[in-house]
Design a protein around this motif. Structure first.
Motif, PDB file in Angstrom:
ATOM      1  N   VAL A  23      -4.468  18.787 -52.130  1.00  0.00           N
ATOM      2  CA  VAL A  23      -4.176  20.212 -51.944  1.00  0.00           C
ATOM      3  C   VAL A  23      -4.880  21.065 -52.987  1.00  0.00           C
ATOM      4  O   VAL A  23      -5.012  22.277 -52.816  1.00  0.00           O
ATOM      5  N   GLY A  24      -5.346  20.443 -54.068  1.00  0.00           N
ATOM      6  CA  GLY A  24      -6.042  21.199 -55.095  1.00  0.00           C
ATOM      7  C   GLY A  24      -7.544  21.186 -54.940  1.00  0.00           C
ATOM      8  O   GLY A  24      -8.262  21.614 -55.832  1.00  0.00           O
ATOM      9  N   GLU A  25      -8.036  20.667 -53.821  1.00  0.00           N
ATOM     10  CA  GLU A  25      -9.471  20.539 -53.650  1.00  0.00           C
ATOM     11  C   GLU A  25     -10.151  21.902 -53.602  1.00  0.00           C
ATOM     12  O   GLU A  25      -9.565  22.906 -53.195  1.00  0.00           O
ATOM     13  N   ARG A  26     -11.409  21.920 -54.032  1.00  0.00           N
ATOM     14  CA  ARG A  26     -12.224  23.132 -53.964  1.00  0.00           C
ATOM     15  C   ARG A  26     -13.143  22.970 -52.751  1.00  0.00           C
ATOM     16  O   ARG A  26     -14.094  22.204 -52.787  1.00  0.00           O
ATOM     17  N   VAL A  27     -12.854  23.659 -51.682  1.00  0.00           N
ATOM     18  CA  VAL A  27     -13.628  23.531 -50.455  1.00  0.00           C
ATOM     19  C   VAL A  27     -14.774  24.528 -50.537  1.00  0.00           C
ATOM     20  O   VAL A  27     -14.612  25.719 -50.286  1.00  0.00           O
ATOM     21  N   TYR A  28     -15.962  24.014 -50.889  1.00  0.00           N
ATOM     22  CA  TYR A  28     -17.044  24.890 -51.308  1.00  0.00           C
ATOM     23  C   TYR A  28     -17.628  25.721 -50.175  1.00  0.00           C
ATOM     24  O   TYR A  28     -18.167  26.789 -50.411  1.00  0.00           O
ATOM     25  N   ASP A  29     -17.512  25.253 -48.923  1.00  0.00           N
ATOM     26  CA  ASP A  29     -18.110  26.056 -47.871  1.00  0.00           C
ATOM     27  C   ASP A  29     -17.250  27.275 -47.531  1.00  0.00           C
ATOM     28  O   ASP A  29     -17.635  28.094 -46.716  1.00  0.00           O
ATOM     29  N   LYS A  30     -16.046  27.404 -48.153  1.00  0.00           N
ATOM     30  CA  LYS A  30     -15.204  28.581 -47.954  1.00  0.00           C
ATOM     31  C   LYS A  30     -15.413  29.618 -49.052  1.00  0.00           C
ATOM     32  O   LYS A  30     -14.827  30.685 -49.013  1.00  0.00           O
ATOM     33  N   TYR A  31     -16.229  29.270 -50.036  1.00  0.00           N
ATOM     34  CA  TYR A  31     -16.427  30.165 -51.164  1.00  0.00           C
ATOM     35  C   TYR A  31     -17.585  31.121 -50.877  1.00  0.00           C
ATOM     36  O   TYR A  31     -18.579  30.726 -50.249  1.00  0.00           O
ATOM     37  N   PRO A  32     -17.525  32.366 -51.370  1.00  0.00           N
ATOM     38  CA  PRO A  32     -18.706  33.233 -51.295  1.00  0.00           C
ATOM     39  C   PRO A  32     -19.869  32.582 -52.025  1.00  0.00           C
ATOM     40  O   PRO A  32     -19.678  31.881 -53.018  1.00  0.00           O
ATOM     41  N   ALA A  33     -21.094  32.834 -51.532  1.00  0.00           N
ATOM     42  CA  ALA A  33     -22.273  32.175 -52.102  1.00  0.00           C
ATOM     43  C   ALA A  33     -22.404  32.447 -53.594  1.00  0.00           C
ATOM     44  O   ALA A  33     -22.719  31.539 -54.369  1.00  0.00           O
ATOM     45  N   ASP A  34     -22.158  33.711 -53.992  1.00  0.00           N
ATOM     46  CA  ASP A  34     -22.333  34.035 -55.401  1.00  0.00           C
ATOM     47  C   ASP A  34     -21.384  33.215 -56.275  1.00  0.00           C
ATOM     48  O   ASP A  34     -21.755  32.719 -57.326  1.00  0.00           O
ATOM     49  N   GLU A  35     -20.141  33.056 -55.813  1.00  0.00           N
ATOM     50  CA  GLU A  35     -19.190  32.287 -56.597  1.00  0.00           C
ATOM     51  C   GLU A  35     -19.547  30.807 -56.596  1.00  0.00           C
ATOM     52  O   GLU A  35     -19.427  30.125 -57.617  1.00  0.00           O
ATOM     53  N   PHE A  36     -20.001  30.310 -55.428  1.00  0.00           N
ATOM     54  CA  PHE A  36     -20.335  28.889 -55.333  1.00  0.00           C
ATOM     55  C   PHE A  36     -21.477  28.518 -56.262  1.00  0.00           C
ATOM     56  O   PHE A  36     -21.360  27.588 -57.059  1.00  0.00           O
ATOM     57  N   TYR A  37     -22.603  29.235 -56.193  1.00  0.00           N
ATOM     58  CA  TYR A  37     -23.763  28.863 -56.996  1.00  0.00           C
ATOM     59  C   TYR A  37     -23.564  29.157 -58.481  1.00  0.00           C
ATOM     60  O   TYR A  37     -24.314  28.650 -59.313  1.00  0.00           O
ATOM     61  N   GLY A  38     -22.558  29.937 -58.796  1.00  0.00           N
ATOM     62  CA  GLY A  38     -22.236  30.171 -60.196  1.00  0.00           C
ATOM     63  C   GLY A  38     -21.435  29.057 -60.817  1.00  0.00           C
ATOM     64  O   GLY A  38     -21.327  28.972 -62.042  1.00  0.00           O
ATOM     65  N   SER A  39     -20.848  28.174 -59.987  1.00  0.00           N
ATOM     66  CA  SER A  39     -20.092  27.041 -60.511  1.00  0.00           C
ATOM     67  C   SER A  39     -21.054  25.932 -60.924  1.00  0.00           C
ATOM     68  O   SER A  39     -22.181  25.858 -60.423  1.00  0.00           O
ATOM     69  N   PRO A  40     -20.636  25.055 -61.825  1.00  0.00           N
ATOM     70  CA  PRO A  40     -21.524  23.936 -62.213  1.00  0.00           C
ATOM     71  C   PRO A  40     -21.941  23.086 -61.026  1.00  0.00           C
ATOM     72  O   PRO A  40     -23.101  22.671 -60.922  1.00  0.00           O
ATOM     73  N   GLU A  41     -20.987  22.823 -60.097  1.00  0.00           N
ATOM     74  CA  GLU A  41     -21.321  22.003 -58.938  1.00  0.00           C
ATOM     75  C   GLU A  41     -22.287  22.734 -58.011  1.00  0.00           C
ATOM     76  O   GLU A  41     -23.246  22.153 -57.508  1.00  0.00           O
ATOM     77  N   GLY A  42     -22.037  24.010 -57.786  1.00  0.00           N
ATOM     78  CA  GLY A  42     -22.913  24.784 -56.908  1.00  0.00           C
ATOM     79  C   GLY A  42     -24.306  24.948 -57.473  1.00  0.00           C
ATOM     80  O   GLY A  42     -25.295  24.913 -56.747  1.00  0.00           O
ATOM     81  N   ALA A  43     -24.389  25.126 -58.802  1.00  0.00           N
ATOM     82  CA  ALA A  43     -25.706  25.244 -59.437  1.00  0.00           C
ATOM     83  C   ALA A  43     -26.511  23.973 -59.241  1.00  0.00           C
ATOM     84  O   ALA A  43     -27.727  24.016 -58.982  1.00  0.00           O
ATOM     85  N   ASP A  44     -25.839  22.824 -59.322  1.00  0.00           N
ATOM     86  CA  ASP A  44     -26.542  21.562 -59.114  1.00  0.00           C
ATOM     87  C   ASP A  44     -26.988  21.394 -57.664  1.00  0.00           C
ATOM     88  O   ASP A  44     -28.018  20.781 -57.396  1.00  0.00           O
ATOM     89  N   VAL A  45     -26.199  21.930 -56.725  1.00  0.00           N
ATOM     90  CA  VAL A  45     -26.627  21.893 -55.328  1.00  0.00           C
ATOM     91  C   VAL A  45     -27.899  22.724 -55.146  1.00  0.00           C
ATOM     92  O   VAL A  45     -28.846  22.310 -54.457  1.00  0.00           O
ATOM     93  N   ALA A  46     -27.949  23.904 -55.744  1.00  0.00           N
ATOM     94  CA  ALA A  46     -29.147  24.733 -55.658  1.00  0.00           C
ATOM     95  C   ALA A  46     -30.359  24.000 -56.215  1.00  0.00           C
ATOM     96  O   ALA A  46     -31.448  24.027 -55.625  1.00  0.00           O
ATOM     97  N   LEU A  47     -30.178  23.330 -57.348  1.00  0.00           N
ATOM     98  CA  LEU A  47     -31.284  22.591 -57.956  1.00  0.00           C
ATOM     99  C   LEU A  47     -31.651  21.351 -57.146  1.00  0.00           C
ATOM    100  O   LEU A  47     -32.825  20.977 -57.067  1.00  0.00           O
TER     101      LEU A  47
END
Length: 497
Positions: A23-47
């Motif tokens: 229940v505490g999972e971070r479901v990344y496809d529900k996050y706004p793009a700006d918030e997602f790519y600003g996270s450490p995990e999202g930044a690594d996805v961009a890279l």
């Protein structure tokens, strides 16, 4: 099982998280793009989207590992390898035409290389935009910018004056073509402005990524060839960049005898499953049929020979030109990578190659190379050997070369001697000349993608060989592909084409 964490695995894992029930999972496809790519995990996805361009795959994609792309273009136009057309009808003529300096703007290997590099620039631009717009940590933005500089460096080296853009909201026909020297300035500034923001971490999650030391290695490469790109030498600057990367604590990997090595020496661990951290500065992670591939040995060995060794057929393709092979001393451990004479599978390789294209080489003509001795998983489509983009031996030889070019040959001697002695050779009897360093670079770095650049810098690229006369000056650059000229009226073809 490998221990290195790689970005592509991280990318896959992030999206596997969407299926878990925590229940505490971070479901990344529900996050706004700006918030997602600003996270450490999202930044690594961009890279990860950018790094995925570097591994070699079919269709001319990648820096090295598969075929018909950047690696073949830059290796087979030099003197260290070629795939001849065979008298049996095997192999297209493109590789022989590269070796004979007869390529054309319509050649598909040139087109593949161009398309791959601009797809990579597009990916890097996108990552920079995503990371900057999301307020990602500066180290991630810097990494994306260094990656973009790396791709532009490869474009500048191969094609000279090329289209340039740093934002993707532009159509192909609007892309401006800039001078090589102007692109050089951009690359240098992009590296120097971002290098100190990169982590100093080695290995682990930074295996195969640009850390600070790999960025300084790239900067040293750019400075080393500055005279070719701009007409102004920058050897002192190259030395400074190498001294900065040395703060990462690199050393030559041991080269001594090893019963566990199929080639008999620890030296060949540099080209196996995982690149040794002591010498490797930047590598391509390879897991055959999953992440990239390494075809270099299977492409070189004949069908029955590879079948006898590995249980699958070889391609009977790449050979080492006889003149290149014969320069090696017999007591040089690096000569163990070459195969001549009788082999398992009832095959005998000869050093005599009479023709590359018309009528072509006999089926078993040509020296073969097993520098990247296949490691599992492996099959007829490649092996899992990682590939060294930058390793410390290269930069020791660059230090030696810079000192000689700056008039300090005495200071150069320890660096070239260290590489020679690791290979089982005696130190040089006197201070090195540029010829000594040029030869040593060929011995040490063959089949690693550096040879064309070295030959141009040392003014040997246009010299005749057994299969062609002297080349014309314009061959130092590849042509802009015809398809690119047709798509963008702003582009001017390189002279001679």
């Amino acid at each position: 099982m490998r221990t290195q964490t790689i970005l592509i695995a991280l990318f896959l894992n992030l999206f596997l998280l969407q299926g878990c029930t925590d229940v505490g999972e971070r479901v990344y496809d529900k996050y706004p793009a700006d918030e997602f790519y600003g996270s450490p995990e999202g930044a690594d996805v961009a890279l990860a989207g950018v790094y995925s361009q570097i591994g070699g795959n079919w269709g001319g994609v990648g820096y090295a590992g598969a075929d018909n792309g950047w690696y073949d273009l830059n290796s087979m136009s030099a003197d260290e390898q070629v795939i001849p057309h065979r008298t049996t009808g095997d192999w297209q003529l493109d590789f022989a035409r590269l070796y004979k300096h007869e390529w054309l703007p319509t050649d598909f290997i040139i087109n593949n290389t161009w398309n791959w590099l601009y797809e990579s620039v597009f990916s890097a631009n996108l990552a920079v935009e995503q990371l900057e717009n999301s307020g990602a940590e500066q180290a991630k933005v810097a990494e994306a910018k260094i990656l973009r500089a790396f791709f532009y460096y490869l474009l500048m080296d191969d094609f000279g004056n090329v289209p340039f853009y740093t934002e993707n909201n532009i159509t192909v026909e609007e892309l401006p073509q800039i001078e090589r020297a102007e692109l050089y300035d951009f690359i240098v500034s992009e590296i120097t402005e971002n290098v100190e923001d990169l982590p100093t971490t080695k290995g682990g999650s930074f295996y195969g990524r640009f850390n600070r030391w790999a960025a300084y290695a790239l900067l040293a490469k750019v400075y080393m060839n500055a005279e070719v790109y701009t007409g102004v030498p920058q050897y002192a600057e190259a030395l400074e960049a190498i001294e900065m990367l040395e703060q990462g604590g690199f050393s030559l990997h041991p080269g001594g005898a090893s019963e566990s090595s199929p080639l008999g020496y620890r030296y060949y661990e540099l080209f196996g499953d995982t690149m040794p951290e002591d010498e490797t500065i930047l590598a391509i992670f390879v897991e055959a049929n999953i992440v990239s591939r390494n075809i270099f040995t299977v492409r070189s060995l004949s069908g029955p020979h590879a079948q006898a060794l590995f249980g699958y057929n070889g391609w009977n393709g790449t050979i080492v030109p006889t003149a290149f092979y014969e320069k090696y001393s017999d007591n040089d451990i690096r000569k163990q990578q070459f195969l001549v004479g009788q082999q398992p599978g009832g095959v005998t390789y000869s050093t005599q190659v009479l023709s590359l294209d018309n009528p072509g080489a006999a089926p078993f003509a040509g020296v073969r190379n097993i520098k990247f001795y296949p490691v599992p998983p492996m099959d007829g489509g490649g092996a899992s050997n990682d590939f060294p983009i930058y390793r410390y031996a290269d930069f020791l030889l660059m230090k030696a070369e810079s000192h000689v070019r700056l008039g300090n040959a005495g200071q150069a001697k320890p660096f070239i001697d260290a590489v020679r002695q690791r290979a089982g050779l005696e130190p040089l009897a006197s201070n090195p000349t540029l010829e000594d360093i040029y030869l040593e670079r060929g011995f040490e770095l063959n089949w690693e993608g550096h040879r064309r650049q070295d030959m141009i810098r040392f003014n040997t690229f246009l010299e005749p060989n057994d299969f062609r006369g002297a080349s014309q000056e314009f061959r130092k650059l590849f042509p802009i592909p015809t398809s690119a000229l047709n798509a963008n009226p702003n582009l001017q073809q390189n002279p001679g084409y």
